[in-house]
Every structure is written in structure tokens, then in C-alpha cells.
Design a protein around this motif. Structure first.
Motif, PDB file in Angstrom:
ATOM      1  N   PRO A 191      -7.999  -2.527   0.009  1.00  0.00           N
ATOM      2  CA  PRO A 191      -7.794  -1.100  -0.294  1.00  0.00           C
ATOM      3  C   PRO A 191      -6.370  -0.816  -0.756  1.00  0.00           C
ATOM      4  N   GLU A 192      -6.185   0.325  -1.388  1.00  0.00           N
ATOM      5  CA  GLU A 192      -4.883   0.716  -1.927  1.00  0.00           C
ATOM      6  C   GLU A 192      -3.800   0.698  -0.851  1.00  0.00           C
ATOM      7  N   THR A 193      -4.164   0.994   0.396  1.00  0.00           N
ATOM      8  CA  THR A 193      -3.162   1.040   1.464  1.00  0.00           C
ATOM      9  C   THR A 193      -2.508  -0.312   1.705  1.00  0.00           C
ATOM     10  N   TRP A 194      -3.157  -1.410   1.323  1.00  0.00           N
ATOM     11  CA  TRP A 194      -2.533  -2.726   1.470  1.00  0.00           C
ATOM     12  C   TRP A 194      -1.309  -2.845   0.573  1.00  0.00           C
ATOM     13  N   TYR A 195      -1.346  -2.219  -0.570  1.00  0.00           N
ATOM     14  CA  TYR A 195      -0.308  -2.368  -1.582  1.00  0.00           C
ATOM     15  C   TYR A 195       0.859  -1.417  -1.312  1.00  0.00           C
ATOM     16  N   PRO A 196       2.096  -1.926  -1.275  1.00  0.00           N
ATOM     17  CA  PRO A 196       3.247  -1.014  -1.248  1.00  0.00           C
ATOM     18  C   PRO A 196       3.228  -0.119  -2.489  1.00  0.00           C
ATOM     19  N   PRO A 197       3.775   1.094  -2.402  1.00  0.00           N
ATOM     20  CA  PRO A 197       3.764   1.993  -3.565  1.00  0.00           C
ATOM     21  C   PRO A 197       4.313   1.374  -4.842  1.00  0.00           C
ATOM     22  N   SER A 198       5.295   0.482  -4.724  1.00  0.00           N
ATOM     23  CA  SER A 198       5.889  -0.137  -5.919  1.00  0.00           C
ATOM     24  C   SER A 198       4.929  -1.091  -6.621  1.00  0.00           C
ATOM     25  N   PRO A 201       0.298   0.061  -9.998  1.00  0.00           N
ATOM     26  CA  PRO A 201       0.384   0.575 -11.370  1.00  0.00           C
ATOM     27  C   PRO A 201      -0.751   1.550 -11.662  1.00  0.00           C
ATOM     28  N   ALA A 202      -0.588   2.305 -12.731  1.00  0.00           N
ATOM     29  CA  ALA A 202      -1.609   3.295 -13.085  1.00  0.00           C
ATOM     30  C   ALA A 202      -2.948   2.645 -13.382  1.00  0.00           C
ATOM     31  N   SER A 203      -2.944   1.379 -13.779  1.00  0.00           N
ATOM     32  CA  SER A 203      -4.189   0.686 -14.128  1.00  0.00           C
ATOM     33  C   SER A 203      -4.931   0.149 -12.911  1.00  0.00           C
ATOM     34  N   ALA A 204      -4.392   0.347 -11.704  1.00  0.00           N
ATOM     35  CA  ALA A 204      -4.951  -0.279 -10.514  1.00  0.00           C
ATOM     36  C   ALA A 204      -6.232   0.409 -10.056  1.00  0.00           C
ATOM     37  N   ARG A 205      -7.224  -0.406  -9.770  1.00  0.00           N
ATOM     38  CA  ARG A 205      -8.434   0.041  -9.089  1.00  0.00           C
ATOM     39  C   ARG A 205      -8.735  -0.986  -8.005  1.00  0.00           C
ATOM     40  N   TYR A 206      -9.600  -0.608  -7.065  1.00  0.00           N
ATOM     41  CA  TYR A 206      -9.773  -1.433  -5.874  1.00  0.00           C
ATOM     42  C   TYR A 206     -11.263  -1.636  -5.618  1.00  0.00           C
ATOM     43  N   TYR A 207     -11.617  -2.883  -5.274  1.00  0.00           N
ATOM     44  CA  TYR A 207     -13.023  -3.258  -5.190  1.00  0.00           C
ATOM     45  C   TYR A 207     -13.300  -4.057  -3.919  1.00  0.00           C
ATOM     46  N   ALA A 376      -9.606  -0.031  10.804  1.00  0.00           N
ATOM     47  CA  ALA A 376      -9.520   1.129   9.911  1.00  0.00           C
ATOM     48  C   ALA A 376      -9.453   0.671   8.458  1.00  0.00           C
ATOM     49  N   MET A 377      -8.647  -0.382   8.201  1.00  0.00           N
ATOM     50  CA  MET A 377      -8.600  -0.913   6.837  1.00  0.00           C
ATOM     51  C   MET A 377      -9.923  -1.579   6.472  1.00  0.00           C
ATOM     52  N   GLN A 378     -10.578  -2.197   7.438  1.00  0.00           N
ATOM     53  CA  GLN A 378     -11.904  -2.769   7.196  1.00  0.00           C
ATOM     54  C   GLN A 378     -12.872  -1.697   6.704  1.00  0.00           C
ATOM     55  N   ARG A 379     -12.839  -0.532   7.329  1.00  0.00           N
ATOM     56  CA  ARG A 379     -13.740   0.548   6.905  1.00  0.00           C
ATOM     57  C   ARG A 379     -13.412   1.008   5.498  1.00  0.00           C
ATOM     58  N   GLN A 380     -12.113   1.105   5.180  1.00  0.00           N
ATOM     59  CA  GLN A 380     -11.730   1.469   3.819  1.00  0.00           C
ATOM     60  C   GLN A 380     -12.279   0.466   2.807  1.00  0.00           C
ATOM     61  N   LEU A 381     -12.178  -0.817   3.166  1.00  0.00           N
ATOM     62  CA  LEU A 381     -12.649  -1.862   2.265  1.00  0.00           C
ATOM     63  C   LEU A 381     -14.162  -1.820   2.092  1.00  0.00           C
ATOM     64  N   LEU A 382     -14.874  -1.698   3.200  1.00  0.00           N
ATOM     65  CA  LEU A 382     -16.329  -1.790   3.151  1.00  0.00           C
ATOM     66  C   LEU A 382     -16.985  -0.567   2.524  1.00  0.00           C
ATOM     67  N   THR A 383     -16.251   0.537   2.404  1.00  0.00           N
ATOM     68  CA  THR A 383     -16.805   1.721   1.737  1.00  0.00           C
ATOM     69  C   THR A 383     -16.381   1.807   0.277  1.00  0.00           C
ATOM     70  N   GLY A 384     -15.624   0.811  -0.206  1.00  0.00           N
ATOM     71  CA  GLY A 384     -15.171   0.825  -1.589  1.00  0.00           C
ATOM     72  C   GLY A 384     -16.236   0.315  -2.552  1.00  0.00           C
ATOM     73  N   PRO A 385     -16.022   0.484  -3.856  1.00  0.00           N
ATOM     74  CA  PRO A 385     -16.987   0.013  -4.857  1.00  0.00           C
ATOM     75  C   PRO A 385     -17.035  -1.508  -4.908  1.00  0.00           C
ATOM     76  N   GLY A 386     -18.200  -2.042  -5.215  1.00  0.00           N
ATOM     77  CA  GLY A 386     -18.384  -3.485  -5.277  1.00  0.00           C
ATOM     78  C   GLY A 386     -18.105  -4.050  -6.662  1.00  0.00           C
ATOM     79  N   PHE A 387     -18.400  -5.339  -6.820  1.00  0.00           N
ATOM     80  CA  PHE A 387     -18.144  -6.013  -8.093  1.00  0.00           C
ATOM     81  C   PHE A 387     -19.057  -5.521  -9.213  1.00  0.00           C
TER      82      PHE A 387
END
Length: 401
Positions: A191-198, A201-207, A376-387
Motif C-alpha cells: 500500500p501507499e503507506t509503505w512508501y515515504p512521501p519522497s 511519484p504521480a505515476s504511482a499506483r498500488y496493487y 492494519a497494513m495487511q488490510r490495506q493491501l488485501l482491499t487493494g486492486p489486483g493484477f
């Protein structure tokens, strides 16, 4: 849609994420091939994915065992100083520049030859493989990054000049922009929360990675493990254990696990000879040559890990807190992020003691907040879009070109 995947000829770069993407795209009716060195032919054949072998791209064994070949591609002759277990940052910058420079140029040249016949609509690469980016730019097709190493992006400012040199060799204009290789789509696997803000990038999506089609059954001895104490899985990965001096830390790890009131399973990373180095383990520590990690993690209370990104992602997927003992590559950055987000604790190889391992493991096992945060991060991951969504997003890139 014709999807061409590119990867360095390294198992951990190719198999955990790129091959599941290939199988997902195939199941959706798309044509898929992987372009990499000939050394990965057997792995791709087992996966049932077409291989575009790149004849001039060396395999990793060649690069590690042939000093002249390593020198030709700008790779350092030695990773670690004598008596040390960690790699200096300057050495990793040299490796990053080699991958973005001469190795990328070699990769791109072979890839352009292969692509003339295969004619991809989109190229998807892993972040250590820059030849796919260069070839896509030359061919005028969109490209995406499947982000199996998020903190590799910290190397981008240090490789812009060598990437621009490779662009010039292909009659492409310079960009001066480290994020240019990610400009169309950077596909994150946590999930996005894993990534530091730096590193967002605008092109980032999470799966969300797909579940394995055939999770292996555990050996019967796993069923006999005690039920009156927590289960700890310990694995430092096969690559880390093959580095000079790294196997020497195993006796300390085993001794520490023996002092904990836990049941521990320690993977030897396929190197059965390491059991002789350890000797007779404590009764609560079970040595095994190999562990089906994703399957076992789902049953665990703590993961003692080298903090490779695939292992970290699998721990989050299973909701298991970690004690991280990083050694090389992006592992220190992953371990720092684990500790920063409260998903576990980090240890330092250069200051490693049995007491320090015991203390860290005990703290993570006893303090429930580590488990709460990783779940909590597991839940964020498991509710995200798949491949399936990732493949749809790749089709959207093609439609825009």
C-alpha cells in the motif's frame, strides 16, 4: 495486447512478481513474453511463459565468477571489506550505475533486436532492469515498472547521467530526470503507506499480488509442532547466506531462538551444509533446508528476516510482525521502514549479539502494537486492486499511445 516483461536474470527479480503478472495477463487472453538472459530459460519453461533470450546479456553466475566480465560492465570486484558483513553505500552506487549504464545498454541493444519481430505494445520492467525502459523509449511504446524494490528509487539521482548516456547512444534526447523511467506507471506491490512521501511519484499506483495458484502442503512434521508457545519463522534468504561471512551469523541466531520461549523454524536457504556449522540445535529450533515461506508465514507469530522486499511483502500479506537483520541491496532501507512504521524492529549486523536478538524478538512477540500495525497494513493491501486491474491499466497506457 502484447506485453513484454523484462528482468535481470535473478530469481528474486523474476519469479515472485513478474511471473504472476505474466500468468494473470495470459489468463486474460493477452500475449506475454519475458526478455532476459538465456540463464533463466528453465525457470520460464517451468512457468509456461514465452522467453525472448537476450544473447549478449550475461547471467548472474557469469558476472560473479568472471572478473573480466564484471569489470567490463563496471561492477565492483568485492562487495564487502574484509571482516565486515555490510556493503558500503558507495559500492551500491557503483552497482546501480553499472545496471543503469553498460548493463542497460547491452540489454537494450538485444531487446531492440528481439522486439522487431515480437512487436510489443507495452514493456513492463523490474526496477533494476533499465534496458526495457530504453528500448521502449526508442520504440515509442509505453513502459511501466513493476516495483519489486521500492527503495531502489533512492538510486535514481545517482544514475541519471549514465542513463542519459545510454539514451544518447540510441539517439534519444537527455532528460536529466531520475523519475523519467517511471513516468507512465510505477506499480507498487504494497500500500501507499509503505512508501515515504519522497518515493510517491504521480505515476504511482498500488496493487495486490494474486494468491499462489497452488500453495504447497506442509511436511507432516509441521503438524506436530507445539501449540503452547508462539511460532517463529527465521530465514535470511538463499542469496544473503551465500555472501562471504554471512552464514557465520546463523549460530548466534539459533542460540537466541533457543533462549526464547517459542517454537522456531529456521530455513537454511537450500544450503544443507550449513547444518554442520550450526551443530546440534536447541530442542525448540527446527532446521529445514527449505521452507514454503508464504504458506508457513500464515501460521506464524513472528518473522525473523533479512528484509528483502519479497519477504517483507509476504509478511505484510500474512499479517506477521518482523525482526529484520538486513545485509545488502535494499534490505537496510526496508528494515528501516519496518521499524519506522512500527511493523517490527531492526537489528544491525555489525553489532549483532545473542542477547540483542533475544531482546528484539521478545519485544515484538510481547508488545501487541507491532501485530496491530502490520495487520492494519495487511488490510490495506488485501482491499487493494489486483493484477487484473494492473493489466487493465497497462491496456489504458497502450490506448493513450
Amino acid at each position: 495486447m502484447r506485453i513484454l516483461l523484462t528482468s535481470q536474470p535473478i530469481y528474486s527479480h523474476l519469479v515472485p512478481a513478474l511471473l504472476p503478472l505474466a500468468r494473470t495477463a495470459q489468463a486474460l487472453g493477452h500475449d506475454v513474453a519475458v526478455a532476459t538472459a538465456a540463464s533463466m530459460a528453465d525457470e520460464l519453461a517451468r512457468a509456461g511463459v514465452a522467453h525472448l533470450p537476450l544473447p549478449h546479456v550475461p547471467g548472474q553466475t557469469e558476472l560473479r565468477t568472471d572478473p573480466r566480465l564484471a569489470e567490463r560492465f563496471g561492477l565492483p570486484q568485492r562487495l564487502m571489506a574484509p571482516g565486515r558483513h555490510t556493503v558500503e553505500p558507495t559500492v551500491w552506487q557503483q552497482i546501480a550505475r553499472a545496471y543503469a549504464g553498460p548493463i542497460a545498454g547491452c540489454f537494450a541493444a538485444d531487446l531492440l533486436d528481439a522486439a522487431r519481430d515480437w512487436r510489443p505494445d507495452v514493456i513492463v520492467r523490474e526496477p533494476a532492469e533499465y534496458g526495457g525502459y530504453l528500448a521502449a523509449e526508442r520504440l515509442g511504446v509505453p513502459h511501466a515498472t513493476l516495483d519489486i524494490a521500492p527503495f531502489a528509487a533512492e538510486d535514481l539521482p545517482h544514475v541519471v547521467d549514465v542513463l542519459d548516456e545510454q539514451r544518447a547512444a540510441l539517439d534519444l534526447p537527455p532528460t536529466g530526470d531520475g523519475w523519467h523511467p517511471h513516468r507512465h506507471l510505477r506499480a507498487g506491490l504494497l500500500p501507499e503507506t509503505w512508501y515515504p512521501p519522497s518515493l510517491r511519484p504521480a505515476s504511482a499506483r498500488y496493487y495486490r499480488m494474486p494468491a499462489s495458484a497452488a500453495e504447497p502442503a506442509l511436511d507432516p512434521w509441521y503438524a506436530e509442532l507445539p501449540d503452547d508457545r508462539p511460532l517463529v519463522l527465521a530465514s535470511l534468504g538463499s542469496l544473503v547466506l551465500s555472501l562471504p561471512g554471512m552464514a557465520e551469523v546463523l549460530p548466534a541466531v539459533v542460540a537466541a531462538l533457543g533462549e526464547l520461549r517459542c517454537t522456531a523454524v529456521l530455513s537454511l536457504g537450500g544450503r544443507t551444509e550449513l547444518a554442520e556449522l550450526i551443530g546440534s540445535p536447541p530442542k525448540n529450533v527446527h532446521l529445514t533446508p527449505f521452507v514454503p515461506q508464504r504458506t508457513v508465514l500464515a501460521t506464524c507469530d513472528l518473522f525473523f528476516t533479512h528484509a528483502g522486499f519479497s519477504s517483507t511483502r509476504e509478511a505484510v500479506t500474512a499479517g506477521v510482525p518482523m525482526v529484520a537483520l538486513p545485509a545488502v541491496a535494499d534490505q537496510p532501507a526496508n528494515a528501516h521502514r519496518i521499524a519506522e512504521l512500527g511493523l517490527g524492529l531492526r537489528l544491525d549486523l555489525e553489532e549483532l549479539t545473542v542477547a540483542g536478538i533475544v531482546d528484539a524478538c521478545q519485544r515484538v512477540l510481547v508488545e501487541p502494537a507491532y501485530r496491530w500495525r502490520v495487520r492494519a497494513m495487511q488490510r490495506q493491501l488485501l482491499t487493494g486492486p489486483g493484477f487484473e486491474q494492473l493489466v487493465e491499466d497497462l491496456a489504458g497506457l497502450v490506448g493513450q499511445h
